[in-house]
Design a protein around this motif. Structure first.
Motif, PDB file in Angstrom:
ATOM      1  N   ILE A 383       0.913  -1.094  -0.033  1.00  0.00           N
ATOM      2  CA  ILE A 383       0.002  -0.097   0.113  1.00  0.00           C
ATOM      3  C   ILE A 383       0.878   1.299   0.009  1.00  0.00           C
ATOM      4  CG2 ILE A 383      -1.570   1.309   1.419  1.00  0.00           C
ATOM      5  CD1 ILE A 383      -2.937  -1.047  -0.101  1.00  0.00           C
ATOM      6  N   GLY A 384       2.025   1.288   0.648  1.00  0.00           N
ATOM      7  CA  GLY A 384       2.830   2.246   0.867  1.00  0.00           C
ATOM      8  C   GLY A 384       3.423   2.679  -0.570  1.00  0.00           C
ATOM      9  N   TRP A 385       3.838   1.474  -1.416  1.00  0.00           N
ATOM     10  CA  TRP A 385       4.515   1.683  -2.806  1.00  0.00           C
ATOM     11  C   TRP A 385       3.488   2.327  -3.754  1.00  0.00           C
ATOM     12  CZ3 TRP A 385       2.901  -0.564  -7.445  1.00  0.00           C
ATOM     13  CH2 TRP A 385       3.897  -0.233  -8.409  1.00  0.00           C
ATOM     14  N   ILE A 386       2.327   1.738  -3.559  1.00  0.00           N
ATOM     15  CA  ILE A 386       1.165   2.514  -4.322  1.00  0.00           C
ATOM     16  C   ILE A 386       0.640   3.833  -4.195  1.00  0.00           C
ATOM     17  CG2 ILE A 386      -1.511   2.186  -4.889  1.00  0.00           C
ATOM     18  CD1 ILE A 386      -1.228  -0.868  -4.506  1.00  0.00           C
ATOM     19  N   THR A 387       0.878   4.141  -2.755  1.00  0.00           N
ATOM     20  CA  THR A 387       0.561   5.378  -2.316  1.00  0.00           C
ATOM     21  C   THR A 387       1.818   6.665  -2.724  1.00  0.00           C
ATOM     22  OG1 THR A 387      -0.453   4.657  -0.455  1.00  0.00           O
ATOM     23  CG2 THR A 387       0.324   7.073  -0.405  1.00  0.00           C
ATOM     24  N   ASP A 388       2.939   5.957  -2.673  1.00  0.00           N
ATOM     25  CA  ASP A 388       4.219   6.835  -3.251  1.00  0.00           C
ATOM     26  C   ASP A 388       4.086   7.024  -4.627  1.00  0.00           C
ATOM     27  OD1 ASP A 388       5.173   7.253  -0.566  1.00  0.00           O
ATOM     28  OD2 ASP A 388       6.244   5.511  -0.762  1.00  0.00           O
ATOM     29  N   THR A 389       3.771   5.984  -5.407  1.00  0.00           N
ATOM     30  CA  THR A 389       3.730   6.052  -6.806  1.00  0.00           C
ATOM     31  C   THR A 389       2.424   6.822  -7.412  1.00  0.00           C
ATOM     32  OG1 THR A 389       4.846   3.979  -6.764  1.00  0.00           O
ATOM     33  CG2 THR A 389       4.026   4.766  -9.021  1.00  0.00           C
TER      34      THR A 389
END
Length: 447
Positions: A383-389
């Motif tokens: 979820i953190g990667w999706i939020t950052d990207t």
């Protein structure tokens, strides 16, 4: 109640509902043993939240690394992921009250050791890592033991109310503990926060020692035997109300409860409100969670229908919040999100406990807690990667979509297993959705 391998001779209840409704929001506190337990947990939970804040701040101060803080959190959850199911097997074999005396004492020693190291200036980051892992090991037994012991203190009639009050207790500590920790860290240092946490365990230990054994509802312990872990998994897999409750909690815990990732991103990157705005978001969600716990305590029953509807609403609210155009609208939505998120947690917990044979409760609750507690650390990096990207709005909306879809699909599966069919109709000019028995629907159609 059980054979040599721990197989219960009596079947578990088929309907995961409490047998009676309570008339008071705090009715289970009339039980002396539970009242002692509750008071002890108020003090201990506050100390635990103080240590969480002080622990993260100390690691950040020692290393200057957010990754090191993440490692500390991972080490505290790792034992539950690795050994959680074995902890449940052990809890089913052990008397719950002595087991809790040991685990609570172990966690007290961890806090006191960190306090001594910090106050003497000898603390290093590996000390904090070791303490976090040690607390995680104690939690492997402590968590299912506490969950199972609630039923022994209050009996089945008050179980839903007691589980709800436990959640209210935890959420209250979540409001008070970090605030006290912040004042203590800035005023006298992190070492004193660790000391306060270590000493706070005196309250639950004293409560356990003061309980009247004759007023408990004892459960026959499962004797040592081979294959008890596999037996627990097969027990859950063979009961739809258990397996699907655990699966739903797994999806929501993994994808829908990543609020540290989302709220910090919204506060910093979307609304630009800084640390104060981030703190307010967490406070409003905690208030909603506390309200949800108290409402659950007053409701007095747990039904799969409520669990599915609460999960659907929770997911839908996350999607709506992801589209909020202003900070204050977003902040206000944190209250109902907290209410329905806590309703999902309490209802699933009570549903699983009520539908489980007491001889299997330790293993079943360890699986439940492992899925719920272990899911968030696994889902957070994704979820953190999706939020950052792709941005905070996309990440938050995705969590809501996964939660709502999981609830809808599991609701349809349970309806099919239970021989139900979705009926769409009108009542007093408003649409109404409900599940009705297939036979009744077919007769109405034929008529």
């Amino acid at each position: 109640m059980s054979t040599g391998s721990g197989t219960p001779s009596a079947p578990a209840p088929t309907a995961p509902t409490t047998p009676a409704r309570t008339s008071s929001m705090f009715s289970s506190l009339k039980v002396r043993n539970y009242r002692l337990f509750f008071i002890g947990q108020v003090v201990s939970n506050t100390g635990t939240w103080m240590q969480r804040i002080a622990q993260d701040w100390l690691v950040l101060s020692l290393t200057g690394s957010s990754a090191a803080v993440g490692i500390t959190t991972a080490l505290q959850f790792l034992p539950m992921l690795l050994f959680g199911l074995y902890g449940g097997v052990l809890v089913d074999r052990l008397p719950k009250r002595p087991a809790l005396l040991v685990t609570q004492s172990a966690m007290a020693l961890s806090g006191l050791a960190l306090a001594a190291l910090t106050l003497t200036g000898q603390v290093q980051v590996w000390h904090v890592y070791l303490a976090a892992f040690f607390v995680g090991l104690a939690t492997v037994v402590d968590n299912p033991a506490r969950q199972s012991f609630v039923a022994e203190m209050v009996g089945p009639d008050q179980l839903h109310n007691a589980v709800s009050l436990n959640s209210a207790n935890f959420q209250s500590a979540r409001l008070v503990g970090p605030a006290v920790a912040g004042l203590m860290i800035t005023g006298v240092g992190t070492g004193w926060a660790f000391l306060a946490n270590g000493l706070s365990f005196a309250a639950p230990i004293a409560g356990l020692l003061m309980m009247r054994a004759r007023e408990l509802h004892p459960v026959k312990r499962t004797p040592r035997g081979k294959g008890q872990l596999r037996e627990g998994l097969q027990y859950v897999a063979g009961r739809p109300e258990l397996i699907w409750s655990v699966v739903l909690v797994g999806f929501i815990g993994t994808f829908g409860f990543n609020f540290p990732v989302w709220l910090s991103a919204f506060a910093d990157n979307v609304f630009h409100v800084g640390a104060g705005g981030y703190s307010l978001l967490n406070t409003l969600m905690a208030l909603g969670s506390l309200g949800g716990a108290l409402l659950a305590a007053r409701r007095g029953s747990a039904r799969m229908r409520l669990l599915i509807l609460a999960a659907l609403t929770f997911g839908a609210l996350e999607i709506v919040a992801s589209l909020a155009p202003s900070y204050w609208l977003f902040a206000l939505l944190m209250v109902p999100i907290g209410i329905f998120g806590l309703t999902v947690n309490v209802t699933a917990n009570t549903t699983v406990q009520m539908a489980t044979d007491p001889a299997m409760r330790g293993r079943v609750m360890s699986l439940f807690m492992m899925v719920f507690m272990g899911g968030t650390p696994l889902g957070a990096p994704v979820i953190g990667w999706i939020t950052d990207t792709y941005g905070a709005r996309v990440g938050f909306a995705l969590g809501g979509v996964v939660s709502a879809v999981a609830a809808g699909v599991i609701g349809l599966v349970l309806a099919r297993v239970g021989g139900l069919r979705l009926s769409v109709g009108w009542e007093r000019g408003t649409p109404r959705l409900r599940f009705v028995p297939r036979q009744r629907e077919e007769l109405a159609t034929a008529a």
